[in-house]
Each structure stands twice: as C-alpha cells, then as structure tokens.
Design an enzyme around this catalytic site. Structure first.
Site, short mmCIF file in Angstrom:
data_model
loop_
_atom_site.label_atom_id
_atom_site.label_comp_id
_atom_site.label_asym_id
_atom_site.label_seq_id
_atom_site.Cartn_x
_atom_site.Cartn_y
_atom_site.Cartn_z
N LYS A 91 0.87 -1.18 0.00
CA LYS A 91 0.00 0.00 0.00
C LYS A 91 0.91 1.22 0.00
CE LYS A 91 -4.13 1.85 0.20
NZ LYS A 91 -5.11 1.76 -0.92
N ASP B 175 -5.44 -3.08 -2.54
CA ASP B 175 -6.87 -3.02 -2.91
C ASP B 175 -7.06 -3.51 -4.35
OD1 ASP B 175 -5.45 -0.77 -3.72
OD2 ASP B 175 -7.07 0.65 -3.33
#
Ligand code: IPM
Ligand code: MG
Length: 361
Positions: free
Chosen positions: A191, A223
């Site tokens: 991330k 994600d």
C-alpha cells in the site's frame, strides 16, 4: 528418522489430523518412510490441558521435532478469555518462537473441482498461484500495541505496522526463489500510495531484484490486488506480501479454488524447518460431525515431505492419491457438486490411504 509433531488443536483439527496420521502411517508401513510421531496440545486444547494456548511442554517438543503438522486452533468457548490465553496466541506464539517467517500458501485449482468454485470455471481453470506471506512481523507483532485511555476519557486501540529492511529482504528472497522454480513472475503487494512501511518494502524488493535477473518483478496496491484476484486470477504466478495483507489475500485466493478445505500451507524458518497446516480454520460449526474435508491437511503432509524432509517422491504420491480420489468422484460436503459422491472425513481419509496403498503394489 524424522520426528514429526502433530498438533491437532481445536474444532475440526483433531478429526483432520487423524486422517493425516493415517496417511503418515501408510508411508511408514508401505513406503519405508522412517518417522516417529508425537502429539501435543495447542490452542484451546493447550489451554484446557495446561492453562496456556502454547504450553511449555508443547513448545519444547516443537523445538525438538523436525517438522510440525498443525490442525487448527480456536473456538467460541475461548473467545471470552483474556487475549494472551486465546487459542490464536498458541499459533502466533509458535510462529514467532520458531521464527517461521516464510508462509507459503499455494492456491491450486484441481481440474476436477472447477465446478465447485463460485467463480466461472473459465476464470479459474488451471489456476496455480503461490502466495508468499511474511508471517512473524508487521502489524501482527509490532510494538507498541494495546488499548489505552486518552486524556479526554475515551479509550483508543493501537497497533504498529513496522518492517525492518532485513525482515523484508529475507521474505523477498524466499519469494524470488519460489518464482525461479515456477513461471518467474513475482508480484509484490503493498500500500505504497499511503504507507511508509510499503515505500521501504518496495525499495527493498527492488534492491533484491538484480540478484534474480530472470524474474519479472511487479508491484500492486493491495486493494487492486484483491480486485484482480477475483477479476482475473490467472495473471498471477507468485505474490509476496506482508503479514496482514497476506492473511486477507490468501483467504480470497483459496476460495477461487472451490474450497478453502483443499489448501495446505508451509511456514518455514531460514533452515527449511517448518510447520505445516491447512489454511482453513477450526470450523467449530461443523466440528465433531465427521464432515470436515481432510484433504488440506493431507496435502500439508505432502508439503512437509517436499519442503522439510527431502522426500518429494512421497509428496508426489500423496498428491497423486488425492487427485485419484477426486477422479473417483468422492467429495466432502464443502466441495460436493451435482453428480459426485458425498463422503465424510473418515471415508475421504480412507480413500486416500487406499489409493496410496494401491500405488505401492
Ligand atoms: C491464518 C489465520 C491466523 C492468522 C489466525 C488464526 C491468528 O487466520 O493462519 O491465516 O491471522 O494468521
Ligand atoms: Mg487467515
């Protein structure tokens, strides 16, 4: 002589480890596999037996063993215990005490089970992904952590996501090595658009990459990786990621294969010593009913033979036997589809044993 410690644990753990034990017994009886089996309580079973999810004696036996086979830990009856007494602590304690930092979680779709996946079979058929999850660091173990009271009287919970360069480097090398044995594609999941930890993670991955010029390294935000796993999972070969992201993505990847009840895993230290376990949990809702799928645990024995005990020949035989029982149409309820034969835990274990025996003659 290999010393194998069985850690059945809780819920369906004892039922599925019993089937894996039968497989180990056949290897000993019919395939000249020299092993000594011991058993010890961990998780809720450890708490019940000795007041601790990781009894001292269990840890001592684990240190003395060559490999560990774990069933699963956890159950609703333990949920109100203080955190340090909870079953999960037994598992986390073993990982940490034995430095099992490298968690290999393959997600392979058996062709016989393409119909059991909730995804369209063209999306998942032929799926073969290896998730390499860092297992002894990150937010699972970072300090400080806790629940504290603030000046305004509100309580707040806090955990720390921290990775050192050396922690990232050693898991990166495991992942690059895994990629070298496969399709030579490695996707690192992080991330980095938000977290400094991920920024460093990426830098370290890039710094290791020149040692593996044949491996194509890519990076993906977590994600997006979650989305891509259900959109087009076959784009992945090896994925490497931190502890928490790996926990989440490996469950998602597992489900692509039809059932989380099919997938084994290995948790290794730097010497190849390891703990092997199905990636599913203790499934208290079906415990004691004889309907749990023992194949992930049996396949964990195969992984143990391949990664820690230098017996890839026997690992191949177990995997072939599992393929054989699926070919026969035998299915536990979690993988049952129209036109197949539903069997319980023991019958499934017996069928694998039978198939192994047949191959020994
Ligand atoms: C896993 C499990 C464990 C984890 C739990 C039981 C502590 O979900 O092995 O994936 O979060 O690592
Ligand atoms: Mg998990």
């Amino acid at each position: 002589m290999h010393k194998i410690l069985l850690l059945p644990g809780d819920g369906i753990g004892p039922e599925i480890v019993a089937e894996a034990r039968k497989v180990l017994d056949v290897l000993r009886a019919d395939f000249g596999f020299d092993a000594e089996l011991e058993e010890a309580p961990v998780g809720g079973a450890g708490y019940d037996a000795a007041g601790s999810p990781l009894p001292e004696e269990t840890l001592a036996l684990a240190r003395a063993a060559d490999s560990l086979l774990l069933g699963a830990v956890g159950g609703p009856q333990y949920e109100s215990l203080p955190r340090e007494k909870r079953p999960e602590r037994g598992l986390l304690g073993l990982r940490s005490a034995l430095d099992l930092f490298a968690n290999l979680r393959p997600a392979i779709l058996y062709p016989q089970l393409a119909e059991a996946s909730t995804l369209r079979s063209d999306v998942v058929s032929g799926l073969d992904i290896m998730i390499v999850r860092e297992l002894t660091g990150g937010i699972y173990f970072g300090q400080p952590r806790g629940i504290r009271e603030r000046d305004d009287g509100q309580r707040e919970g806090f955990n720390t996501l921290v990775y050192s360069e050396s922690e990232v480097e050693r898991i990166a090398r495991v992942a690059f090595d895994a990629a070298m044995k496969r399709d030579k594609r490695l996707c690192s999941v992080d991330k980095a658009n938000v977290l400094e930890v991920s920024e460093l993670w990426r830098e370290v991955l890039e710094s290791v990459a020149p040692d593996y010029p044949e491996v194509a390294l890519s990076h993906m935000y977590v994600d997006n990786a979650a989305m891509q796993l259900v959109r087009e999972p076959k784009q992945f070969d090896v994925m490497v990621t931190g502890n928490l992201f790996g926990d989440i993505l490996s469950d998602a990847a597992a489900m692509l294969t039809g059932s989380i009840g099919m997938l084994p895993s290995a948790s290794l230290n730097r010497d190849g010593y390891g703990m092997y376990e199905p990636i599913h949990g203790s499934a208290p809702d079906i415990a004691g009913q004889g309907m749990a799928n023992p194949l992930a645990t049996i396949l964990s024995v195969a992984m143990m033979l391949r990664h820690s005990l230098d017996r890839a020949d026997l690992a191949d035989r177990i995997e072939a036997a599992v393929g054989g029982v699926l070919d026969q149409g035998l299915r536990t309820p979690d993988i049952w589809t129209e036109g197949t034969v539903e069997v319980g835990t023991v019958a499934m274990g017996d069928a694998v044993v039978e198939s192994l025996r047949a191959a020994s003659n």
